[in-house]
Write an enzyme that holds these catalytic residues in place. Structure first.
Site, mmCIF file in Angstrom:
data_model
loop_
_atom_site.group_PDB
_atom_site.id
_atom_site.type_symbol
_atom_site.label_atom_id
_atom_site.label_comp_id
_atom_site.label_asym_id
_atom_site.label_seq_id
_atom_site.Cartn_x
_atom_site.Cartn_y
_atom_site.Cartn_z
ATOM 1 N N ASP A 9 54.136 13.590 97.757
ATOM 2 C CA ASP A 9 54.189 12.875 96.646
ATOM 3 C C ASP A 9 55.298 12.586 96.413
ATOM 4 O O ASP A 9 55.944 13.180 96.409
ATOM 5 C CB ASP A 9 52.778 13.428 95.762
ATOM 6 C CG ASP A 9 53.089 12.051 94.867
ATOM 7 O OD1 ASP A 9 53.380 11.098 95.074
ATOM 8 O OD2 ASP A 9 52.950 12.176 93.545
ATOM 9 N N ASP A 11 56.010 10.303 93.502
ATOM 10 C CA ASP A 11 56.482 9.826 92.028
ATOM 11 C C ASP A 11 55.583 11.347 90.851
ATOM 12 O O ASP A 11 54.664 11.707 91.274
ATOM 13 C CB ASP A 11 55.195 9.075 91.366
ATOM 14 C CG ASP A 11 56.135 7.096 91.736
ATOM 15 O OD1 ASP A 11 57.034 7.191 92.111
ATOM 16 O OD2 ASP A 11 55.413 6.643 92.247
ATOM 17 N N ASP A 140 50.685 15.655 92.590
ATOM 18 C CA ASP A 140 50.293 15.585 91.045
ATOM 19 C C ASP A 140 49.407 15.334 90.623
ATOM 20 O O ASP A 140 48.436 15.705 89.385
ATOM 21 C CB ASP A 140 52.004 16.045 90.026
ATOM 22 C CG ASP A 140 52.296 14.174 89.973
ATOM 23 O OD1 ASP A 140 51.096 13.746 90.649
ATOM 24 O OD2 ASP A 140 53.034 13.974 89.083
#
Lengths: 183, 183
Positions: A9, A11, A140
């Site tokens: 990922d 961000d 996250d």
């Protein structure tokens, strides 16, 4: 060494999305409610900002250039470079804010600037990461669902808002344990 | 009915990439060499346009707004809508021209305009389609390779430049046989 396909990922693990949002939010609305990063408890802002502020919060995320401005997570960039040097295939796999019209281009320019053209060219943009193949997905977001059962193992990237979950694989915010977790 | 995940390429099957290129090329360089669509024999322009024109040809593809301007392949839009109505999951899976900085946003705006927001949100942008999971991939590129052996069956979308290949599954340019080929 057994080369892996490592999806990561953008961000959060590599680009400081939360920090940029908070910086802009405090700048735009210095007297308004805000949540310090360490106190965030849910992946989505909308769950934590009161209803009357949600439109304003969304507007901040939709500002042109928002995603190009994110500060790099230094240890994350270093971890990705190490993975590549070790022979793994790293694919940056990211969604975006649909209403932010410059988001796709800004994200790719960001990766080109901080990680170089090959990783920028290798990016995958998708809202459904279960459709992407890989050995691991570092992300996250605590619960990742989509059209299929994932083919990858989810490695949760530690953030204040995902600490209430019991993921088997977790990378710390400074990336210091990534080699223990992944290989 | 057994619902399938049908990945489909954008340029060619759904959007008239070749037509828009040729229209702009003839407009910019009316006295220069060109190849009528029916005479194209290779997936890549670069294999067919002489070396001294390749930079000019690339410049046309990099014009801002190029991808937003492509004419829709009407039968393709209808086929996609039928697939969705039949309960299949259709994912538009597309690469782009890296140097065309508005390409990602233009392609998504195109899909939103011609097929609606849900299909636009469901798009996957990737240069390596072997990393995407699905039952079928409809694509006019004759050889699709990448990091992995594909998990999907390649359905070649018929074009003059891919007729020299022996694909088991082939959809005609008017999409009239898609249901026979895919289900």
């Amino acid at each position: 060494m057994n080369p892996k396909i490592i999806l990561t990922d953008l961000d959060g693990p590599l680009a400081d999305f939360e920090g940029e949002f908070l910086r802009r939010w405090r700048e735009r609305y210095p007297d308004e409610f805000f949540i310090p990063f360490e106190e965030r408890r849910s992946f989505f802002f909308n769950d934590e900002y009161p209803e009357h502020l949600r439109k304003q919060a969304a507007d901040v995320l939709e500002e042109p250039g928002f995603f190009a401005a994110l500060a790099p997570v230094t240890s994350g960039l270093e971890a990705v470079k190490s993975m590549v040097e070790l022979g793994h295939k790293v694919v940056i796999c990211t969604s975006d804010i649909y209403m932010n019209k410059s988001g796709l281009a800004d994200k790719r320019a960001w990766v080109e600037k901080h990680l170089g053209v090959p990783l920028a060219k290798g990016m995958i943009f998708t809202r459904d990461k279960t459709l992407v193949r890989g050995d691991y997905l570092i992300d996250d977001k605590p619960e990742i669902t989509g059209a299929l059962q994932p083919a990858w193992k989810h490695v949760v990237f530690d953030q204040p808002f995902n600490r209430n979950t019991s993921h088997e694989l977790r990378i710390s915010m400074d990336w210091s344990n990534w080699e223990d977790v992944i290989i």
